[in-house]
Design a protein around this motif. Structure first.
Motif, mmCIF file in Angstrom:
data_model
loop_
_atom_site.group_PDB
_atom_site.id
_atom_site.type_symbol
_atom_site.label_atom_id
_atom_site.label_comp_id
_atom_site.label_asym_id
_atom_site.label_seq_id
_atom_site.Cartn_x
_atom_site.Cartn_y
_atom_site.Cartn_z
ATOM 1 N N GLU A 182 0.872 -1.156 0.127
ATOM 2 C CA GLU A 182 -0.331 -0.357 0.720
ATOM 3 C C GLU A 182 0.855 1.157 0.304
ATOM 4 O O GLU A 182 0.696 1.827 -0.852
ATOM 5 N N ALA A 183 1.879 1.165 0.765
ATOM 6 C CA ALA A 183 3.035 2.053 0.861
ATOM 7 C C ALA A 183 3.594 2.695 -1.025
ATOM 8 O O ALA A 183 4.126 4.240 -0.879
ATOM 9 N N LEU A 184 3.598 1.499 -1.463
ATOM 10 C CA LEU A 184 4.223 1.988 -2.761
ATOM 11 C C LEU A 184 3.349 3.117 -3.553
ATOM 12 O O LEU A 184 3.588 3.216 -5.266
ATOM 13 N N ARG A 185 1.727 2.604 -3.459
ATOM 14 C CA ARG A 185 0.150 3.440 -4.415
ATOM 15 C C ARG A 185 1.066 5.186 -4.878
ATOM 16 O O ARG A 185 0.432 5.269 -5.746
ATOM 17 N N PRO A 186 1.498 5.612 -3.847
ATOM 18 C CA PRO A 186 1.872 7.165 -4.198
ATOM 19 C C PRO A 186 3.333 7.022 -5.644
ATOM 20 O O PRO A 186 2.703 7.311 -6.227
ATOM 21 N N TYR A 187 3.416 6.518 -5.369
ATOM 22 C CA TYR A 187 4.890 6.346 -6.502
ATOM 23 C C TYR A 187 4.342 5.980 -7.268
ATOM 24 O O TYR A 187 4.816 6.367 -8.584
ATOM 25 N N VAL A 188 3.491 5.167 -7.242
ATOM 26 C CA VAL A 188 3.138 3.775 -8.626
ATOM 27 C C VAL A 188 1.975 5.034 -9.511
ATOM 28 O O VAL A 188 2.541 5.024 -10.397
ATOM 29 N N GLN A 189 1.207 6.254 -8.266
ATOM 30 C CA GLN A 189 0.661 6.826 -9.485
ATOM 31 C C GLN A 189 1.184 7.973 -9.961
ATOM 32 O O GLN A 189 1.054 7.968 -11.348
ATOM 33 N N ARG A 190 1.852 8.232 -9.183
ATOM 34 C CA ARG A 190 3.457 9.319 -9.836
ATOM 35 C C ARG A 190 3.925 8.988 -11.142
ATOM 36 O O ARG A 190 4.567 9.818 -12.302
ATOM 37 N N LEU A 191 4.579 7.895 -11.024
ATOM 38 C CA LEU A 191 5.283 6.494 -11.761
ATOM 39 C C LEU A 191 4.428 6.575 -13.519
ATOM 40 O O LEU A 191 4.057 7.228 -14.334
ATOM 41 N N ASP B 59 1.368 8.793 -14.583
ATOM 42 C CA ASP B 59 1.196 9.856 -14.321
ATOM 43 C C ASP B 59 2.584 10.356 -15.418
ATOM 44 O O ASP B 59 2.175 11.062 -16.383
ATOM 45 N N GLU B 60 4.383 10.806 -14.552
ATOM 46 C CA GLU B 60 5.029 10.392 -15.554
ATOM 47 C C GLU B 60 4.969 10.060 -17.087
ATOM 48 O O GLU B 60 5.908 10.474 -18.475
ATOM 49 N N LEU B 61 4.849 8.314 -16.971
ATOM 50 C CA LEU B 61 4.888 7.581 -18.427
ATOM 51 C C LEU B 61 3.698 8.666 -19.699
ATOM 52 O O LEU B 61 4.032 8.221 -20.366
ATOM 53 N N VAL B 62 2.566 8.669 -18.876
ATOM 54 C CA VAL B 62 1.305 8.685 -19.469
ATOM 55 C C VAL B 62 1.559 10.161 -19.806
ATOM 56 O O VAL B 62 1.198 10.324 -21.367
ATOM 57 N N ASP B 63 2.268 11.427 -19.501
ATOM 58 C CA ASP B 63 1.958 12.740 -19.537
ATOM 59 C C ASP B 63 3.727 12.287 -21.122
ATOM 60 O O ASP B 63 3.358 13.143 -21.931
ATOM 61 N N ALA B 64 4.332 11.802 -21.047
ATOM 62 C CA ALA B 64 5.436 11.728 -22.200
ATOM 63 C C ALA B 64 5.027 11.537 -22.934
ATOM 64 O O ALA B 64 5.332 11.138 -24.407
ATOM 65 N N PHE B 65 4.453 9.882 -22.723
ATOM 66 C CA PHE B 65 3.246 9.492 -23.813
ATOM 67 C C PHE B 65 2.689 10.624 -25.013
ATOM 68 O O PHE B 65 2.395 10.381 -25.935
ATOM 69 N N VAL B 66 1.798 11.077 -23.904
ATOM 70 C CA VAL B 66 0.494 12.007 -24.581
ATOM 71 C C VAL B 66 1.037 12.752 -25.136
ATOM 72 O O VAL B 66 1.223 13.625 -26.331
ATOM 73 N N ALA B 67 2.396 13.874 -25.141
ATOM 74 C CA ALA B 67 3.435 14.891 -24.892
ATOM 75 C C ALA B 67 3.654 14.511 -27.164
ATOM 76 O O ALA B 67 4.428 14.903 -27.239
ATOM 77 N N GLN B 68 4.148 13.041 -26.804
ATOM 78 C CA GLN B 68 4.859 13.202 -28.515
ATOM 79 C C GLN B 68 3.657 12.026 -29.367
ATOM 80 O O GLN B 68 3.814 11.474 -30.050
ATOM 81 N N GLY B 69 2.335 12.766 -28.148
ATOM 82 C CA GLY B 69 0.984 12.134 -29.773
ATOM 83 C C GLY B 69 1.020 10.347 -29.712
ATOM 84 O O GLY B 69 -0.294 10.367 -30.825
ATOM 85 N N GLY B 70 1.665 10.088 -28.593
ATOM 86 C CA GLY B 70 1.321 7.840 -28.963
ATOM 87 C C GLY B 70 2.420 7.815 -29.532
ATOM 88 O O GLY B 70 3.650 8.299 -29.272
ATOM 89 N N GLY B 71 2.172 6.199 -29.603
ATOM 90 C CA GLY B 71 3.407 5.409 -30.332
ATOM 91 C C GLY B 71 3.340 4.366 -29.859
ATOM 92 O O GLY B 71 1.538 3.835 -29.211
#
Length: 397
Positions: free
Chosen positions: A113-122, A124-136
């Motif tokens: 359960e302590a990993l939940r904030p880390y997982v969510q942050r990671l 979000d970062e992966l999806v932000d980068a993915f969306v920024a480049q228009g997908g892939g």
């Protein structure tokens, strides 16, 4: 009926469900000569046999290979089997009970359960980068990095070494396919040797200089051998990331091919939890789970003798109309969903809570940040059948 089940066919791997329907209807227990296994296809039977103590993942605690009428693995495979047999998945009581209890002292609900904030942050970062480049490629850029990074963080693998984990895991998992080729087995042996050597050194460092990570916690558990620690860590990586990667890939393919179901989740975020369970059922990553028979059993009038191997077809069980209303329909509002994608009985997946945290984070992030997600091309499945997932998932965002 044996011609219906063809796990080495790309066409079958891409769409096994019509064949499963025939198996359930015509031959719910079928001897399959190519892999020398009994195929079990109905939900009720699969669920019951997962809990039946007359079967197990290993038989070496009750008999030798010869006594079970089997041939011992070739000597060159010893590093793989030593590693594999030191994980709790391939242990049976009383050893399994002891090992699961010891591992649970370190792999606690609080630690997960302590990993939940880390997982969510990671996520979000992966999806932000993915969306920024228009997908892939959603698999390579989101689905794979998330669980591998999370498991590495949980174990305490230094960032500089994390690139090693995915290739090792992929090579080792190749041995779980039906009748793996010599080349596949040799790659699994090499990966087993390298991964074992790496984890042994890491465990010894953590024993001398503990950190706030799972390897340190496991190293401090009295009664857990070093080999069992290594086997546990490899099992957590392999089981923990392969399933999450393939649920993500298979799940998004299903949602993008059923836009009306995707629209329901977008309109009601409370459906995310039930939707993830439905996606695990609808296109199951682990299609088959194998068990050895310790004493003669009978299923639907077929006697399965001691020493046999049964192949429990999870993908078929999860599409059984006796257990699911309209099983061929993807329904993200489904509430009565007794899928067995995480197994059942004493070998129920220890990492299921972490997998659900990861899936909730990644699906949630993509739903929130990529409202225009679209398939660029229809994806292809990887050649493997037992662990079934996509080669890639090209989408625009």
């Amino acid at each position: 009926m044996t011609a219906v089940f063809d796990p080495w066919s790309a066409e079958f791997v891409a769409r096994p469900y019509p064949a499963y329907a025939r198996l359930r209807e015509e031959s719910p227990v079928l001897w399959f000569e190519p892999s020398r296994q009994y195929l079990i296809s109905r939900h009720e039977d699969v669920n019951a046999l997962l809990r039946d103590r007359r079967l197990g993942r290993s038989y070496l605690h009750v008999a030798t290979h010869e006594e079970m009428g089997r041939t011992a693995p070739p000597d060159y495979q010893e590093p793989f089997w030593t590693l594999n047999n030191n994980g709790m998945l391939d242990r049976e009581p009383p050893d399994h009970t002891r090992l699961r209890r010891l591992v649970s002292q370190a792999f606690t609900p609080r630690r997960v359960e302590a990993l939940r904030p880390y997982v969510q942050r990671l996520a979000d970062e992966l999806v932000d980068a993915f969306v920024a480049q228009g997908g892939g490629d959603l698999i390579a850029q989101v689905a794979e990095p998330l669980p591998v990074t999370v498991i590495a963080e949980l174990l305490g693998v230094p960032e500089a070494d994390r690139h090693l984990l995915r290739p090792w895991s992929a090579a080792i998992c190749g041995m779980y396919e039906l009748n793996p080729a010599r080349e596949t087995a040799e790659a699994a042996v090499r990966a087993s040797e390298e991964f074992t050597e790496y984890l042994r050194a890491l465990a010894r460092r953590r024993k001398e200089d503990p950190r706030d990570d799972l390897v340190s916690a496991l190293a401090a558990v009295e009664g857990l051998s070093e080999d069992e620690l290594i086997g546990t860590c490899v099992l957590l990586l392999n089981a923990g990331h392969e399933a999450t990667v393939n649920v993500t890939g298979n799940g998004w393919r299903a949602l993008l091919q059923h836009p009306e179901q995707l629209a329901k989740i977008r309109a009601n975020p409370d459906l995310l939890g039930p939707a993830i369970e439905e996606l695990m059922r609808f296109d199951t990553p682990l299609q088959m789970f194998e068990r050895w028979v310790f004493e003669d059993i009978e299923v639907h009038g077929v006697t399965i003798p001691r020493g046999s191997e049964v192949a429990l077809l999870f993908g078929s069980a999860n599409h059984d109309p006796a257990a699911f209303a309209e099983p061929e329909a993807l329904d993200v509002t489904r509430r009565d969903n007794p899928h067995i994608s995480f197994g059942a009985g004493i070998h129920y997946c220890l990492g299921a809570p972490l997998a659900r945290i990861e899936l909730t984070a990644s699906f949630g992030a993509l739903l929130a940040k990529a409202p225009g997600l679209r398939l660029v091309q229809d994806p292809l499945y990887k050649p493997g059948y037992v662990i079934r997932g996509l080669q890639s998932l090209e989408v625009s965002a």
